[in-house]
Design a protein around this motif. Structure first.
Motif, PDB file in Angstrom:
ATOM      1  N   ALA A 214       0.815  -1.217   0.000  1.00 27.86           N
ATOM      2  CA  ALA A 214       0.000   0.000   0.000  1.00 27.86           C
ATOM      3  C   ALA A 214       0.848   1.267   0.000  1.00 27.86           C
ATOM      4  N   GLU A 215       1.842   1.329   0.886  1.00 26.68           N
ATOM      5  CA  GLU A 215       2.639   2.555   0.982  1.00 26.68           C
ATOM      6  C   GLU A 215       3.409   2.818  -0.303  1.00 26.68           C
ATOM      7  N   ASP A 216       4.061   1.776  -0.826  1.00 19.19           N
ATOM      8  CA  ASP A 216       4.796   1.933  -2.083  1.00 19.19           C
ATOM      9  C   ASP A 216       3.844   2.245  -3.234  1.00 19.19           C
ATOM     10  N   ALA A 217       2.680   1.595  -3.241  1.00 18.52           N
ATOM     11  CA  ALA A 217       1.704   1.819  -4.305  1.00 18.52           C
ATOM     12  C   ALA A 217       1.224   3.268  -4.318  1.00 18.52           C
ATOM     13  N   ASN A 218       0.918   3.802  -3.157  1.00 17.95           N
ATOM     14  CA  ASN A 218       0.453   5.188  -3.082  1.00 17.95           C
ATOM     15  C   ASN A 218       1.524   6.162  -3.551  1.00 17.95           C
ATOM     16  N   ASP A 219       2.761   5.895  -3.152  1.00 19.74           N
ATOM     17  CA  ASP A 219       3.852   6.774  -3.566  1.00 19.74           C
ATOM     18  C   ASP A 219       4.082   6.680  -5.069  1.00 19.74           C
ATOM     19  N   ALA A 220       4.055   5.447  -5.602  1.00 18.56           N
ATOM     20  CA  ALA A 220       4.255   5.260  -7.038  1.00 18.56           C
ATOM     21  C   ALA A 220       3.147   5.937  -7.842  1.00 18.56           C
ATOM     22  N   TRP A 221       1.921   5.877  -7.337  1.00 22.32           N
ATOM     23  CA  TRP A 221       0.809   6.516  -8.035  1.00 22.32           C
ATOM     24  C   TRP A 221       0.988   8.032  -8.058  1.00 22.32           C
ATOM     25  N   GLN A 222       1.440   8.603  -6.952  1.00 20.99           N
ATOM     26  CA  GLN A 222       1.672  10.046  -6.923  1.00 20.99           C
ATOM     27  C   GLN A 222       2.743  10.451  -7.927  1.00 20.99           C
ATOM     28  N   HIS A 223       3.797   9.648  -8.034  1.00 23.51           N
ATOM     29  CA  HIS A 223       4.836   9.927  -9.027  1.00 23.51           C
ATOM     30  C   HIS A 223       4.276   9.812 -10.443  1.00 23.51           C
ATOM     31  N   THR A 224       3.433   8.814 -10.664  1.00 24.99           N
ATOM     32  CA  THR A 224       2.843   8.613 -11.989  1.00 24.99           C
ATOM     33  C   THR A 224       1.992   9.800 -12.395  1.00 24.99           C
ATOM     34  N   VAL A 225       1.101  10.210 -11.511  1.00 22.02           N
ATOM     35  CA  VAL A 225       0.218  11.333 -11.810  1.00 22.02           C
ATOM     36  C   VAL A 225       1.030  12.608 -11.994  1.00 22.02           C
ATOM     37  N   SER A 226       2.023  12.812 -11.149  1.00 20.40           N
ATOM     38  CA  SER A 226       2.860  13.999 -11.252  1.00 20.40           C
ATOM     39  C   SER A 226       3.582  14.054 -12.595  1.00 20.40           C
ATOM     40  N   TRP A 227       4.097  12.903 -13.040  1.00 16.85           N
ATOM     41  CA  TRP A 227       4.822  12.856 -14.313  1.00 16.85           C
ATOM     42  C   TRP A 227       3.881  13.149 -15.492  1.00 16.85           C
ATOM     43  N   LEU A 228       2.715  12.528 -15.466  1.00 19.08           N
ATOM     44  CA  LEU A 228       1.751  12.776 -16.534  1.00 19.08           C
ATOM     45  C   LEU A 228       1.271  14.221 -16.522  1.00 19.08           C
ATOM     46  N   ARG A 229       1.023  14.742 -15.332  1.00 17.18           N
ATOM     47  CA  ARG A 229       0.564  16.126 -15.246  1.00 17.18           C
ATOM     48  C   ARG A 229       1.649  17.086 -15.726  1.00 17.18           C
ATOM     49  N   GLN A 230       2.885  16.820 -15.331  1.00 18.33           N
ATOM     50  CA  GLN A 230       3.994  17.691 -15.714  1.00 18.33           C
ATOM     51  C   GLN A 230       4.147  17.772 -17.230  1.00 18.33           C
ATOM     52  N   HIS A 231       3.992  16.633 -17.890  1.00 18.65           N
ATOM     53  CA  HIS A 231       4.291  16.598 -19.325  1.00 18.65           C
ATOM     54  C   HIS A 231       3.060  16.685 -20.217  1.00 18.65           C
ATOM     55  N   LEU A 232       1.877  16.467 -19.639  1.00 18.73           N
ATOM     56  CA  LEU A 232       0.663  16.526 -20.449  1.00 18.73           C
ATOM     57  C   LEU A 232      -0.251  17.694 -20.107  1.00 18.73           C
ATOM     58  N   ILE A 233      -0.149  18.185 -18.869  1.00 17.36           N
ATOM     59  CA  ILE A 233      -1.058  19.253 -18.455  1.00 17.36           C
ATOM     60  C   ILE A 233      -0.305  20.548 -18.154  1.00 17.36           C
ATOM     61  N   ASN A 234       0.744  20.423 -17.334  1.00 17.38           N
ATOM     62  CA  ASN A 234       1.500  21.603 -16.914  1.00 17.38           C
ATOM     63  C   ASN A 234       0.632  22.625 -16.191  1.00 17.38           C
ATOM     64  N   THR A 235      -0.269  22.114 -15.360  1.00 16.13           N
ATOM     65  CA  THR A 235      -1.113  22.983 -14.551  1.00 16.13           C
ATOM     66  C   THR A 235      -1.135  22.438 -13.143  1.00 16.13           C
ATOM     67  N   GLN A 236      -1.763  23.157 -12.268  1.00 18.11           N
ATOM     68  CA  GLN A 236      -1.935  22.732 -10.898  1.00 18.11           C
ATOM     69  C   GLN A 236      -2.950  21.591 -10.829  1.00 18.11           C
ATOM     70  N   PRO A 237      -2.905  20.747  -9.802  1.00 15.52           N
ATOM     71  CA  PRO A 237      -3.884  19.670  -9.651  1.00 15.52           C
ATOM     72  C   PRO A 237      -5.311  20.206  -9.643  1.00 15.52           C
ATOM     73  N   PRO A 238      -6.272  19.453 -10.199  1.00 18.04           N
ATOM     74  CA  PRO A 238      -7.674  19.888 -10.197  1.00 18.04           C
ATOM     75  C   PRO A 238      -8.214  19.948  -8.774  1.00 18.04           C
ATOM     76  N   GLN A 239      -9.130  20.859  -8.569  1.00 17.11           N
ATOM     77  CA  GLN A 239      -9.755  21.004  -7.261  1.00 17.11           C
ATOM     78  C   GLN A 239     -10.872  19.982  -7.104  1.00 17.11           C
ATOM     79  N   PRO A 240     -11.025  19.406  -5.898  1.00 18.37           N
ATOM     80  CA  PRO A 240     -12.096  18.418  -5.702  1.00 18.37           C
ATOM     81  C   PRO A 240     -13.477  19.049  -5.821  1.00 18.37           C
TER      82      PRO A 240
END
Length: 240
Positions: A214-240
């Motif tokens: 769980a801990e590694d999975a959560n961290d890996a997911w955050q890295h995944t989303v961050s990488w995709l956002r950095q290179h595909l969106i280049n914006t701040q995270p969406p608001q809930p």
């Protein structure tokens, strides 16, 4: 964030393929991500990954390469994966890319690839066709098979920023393999990041597997989303 999910059909040269599509509700143009399955198929885990990407602001499509079949045992998964025709799979993945690129939901120049296990190998094959990817994320990669093009070879034809996430206990991806991959990416001038979780094995991000961490999975997911956002969106995270 509210999302919408559905089964969609995309057609190519004499073939028709279905996929699981999820995207944020409401109007908008979103960066697209093709999600490549583990050898289990489009199971609950891959559907949830696709939905989680939608919650992060992406339009995510997981093409169903097994035509509705889902493996629940290693034997069945191995059989289904071995039945895949590599040329046909590549055509279907390219169709999935074109579906996203031509969708009114998607910012066509911002489509990335995300692959798990077998899907990691498929994602690098997709990149090897010369198709334009805005980002490429690989988790675990496929089991070694002499008949397969190696990731080092297949990523040679793409300049997509590459994020590789591996488990330190995954015997199919020893440290020597990781070192060679790093050297290859560096020599190619590809922007990249390699992350290794020392105590994790394969499929550690999949909550349906005994290797889930769980801990590694959560961290890996955050890295995944961050990488995709950095290179595909280049914006701040969406608001809930």
């Amino acid at each position: 964030m509210l999302i919408h999910s559905q089964i969609v059909e995309f057609k190519g040269e004499g073939t028709s393929t279905y996929g699981y599509l999820a995207h944020p509700k409401g109007e908008g143009i979103f960066p697209g991500v093709v999600v490549l399955q583990e050898w289990w198929g489009i199971d609950t885990h891959i559907q949830q990954v696709t939905e989680h990407l939608a919650q992060e602001g992406f339009a995510a499509l997981a093409p169903d390469l097994y035509r509705g079949q889902v493996a629940t045992t290693i034997e069945v998964a191995r059989h289904l994966s071995q039945q895949l025709d590599q040329e046909q799979v590549l055509q279907e993945l390219q169709q999935a890319m074109r579906y996203l690129e031509h969708s009114p939901l998607v910012q066509s120049e911002k489509v990335g690839g995300l692959g798990f296990g077998m899907g990691g190998h498929l994602a690098t094959l997709l990149a090897s066709t010369g198709i334009t990817l805005g980002a490429l994320v690989i988790l675990y990669g496929d089991h070694d098979n002499p008949a397969n093009i190696t990731p080092e070879t297949s990523i040679h034809d793409t300049n997509a920023p590459f994020l590789g996430i591996y488990g330190g206990q995954d015997e199919t991806r020893p440290q020597e393999y990781i070192n060679e991959l790093k050297e290859k990416l560096t020599s190619m001038g590809t922007q990249h990041q390699i992350i290794i979780y020392p105590h994790a094995s394969r499929s550690f991000l999949n909550p349906d597997r005994d290797t889930y961490r769980a801990e590694d999975a959560n961290d890996a997911w955050q890295h995944t989303v961050s990488w995709l956002r950095q290179h595909l969106i280049n914006t701040q995270p969406p608001q809930p």
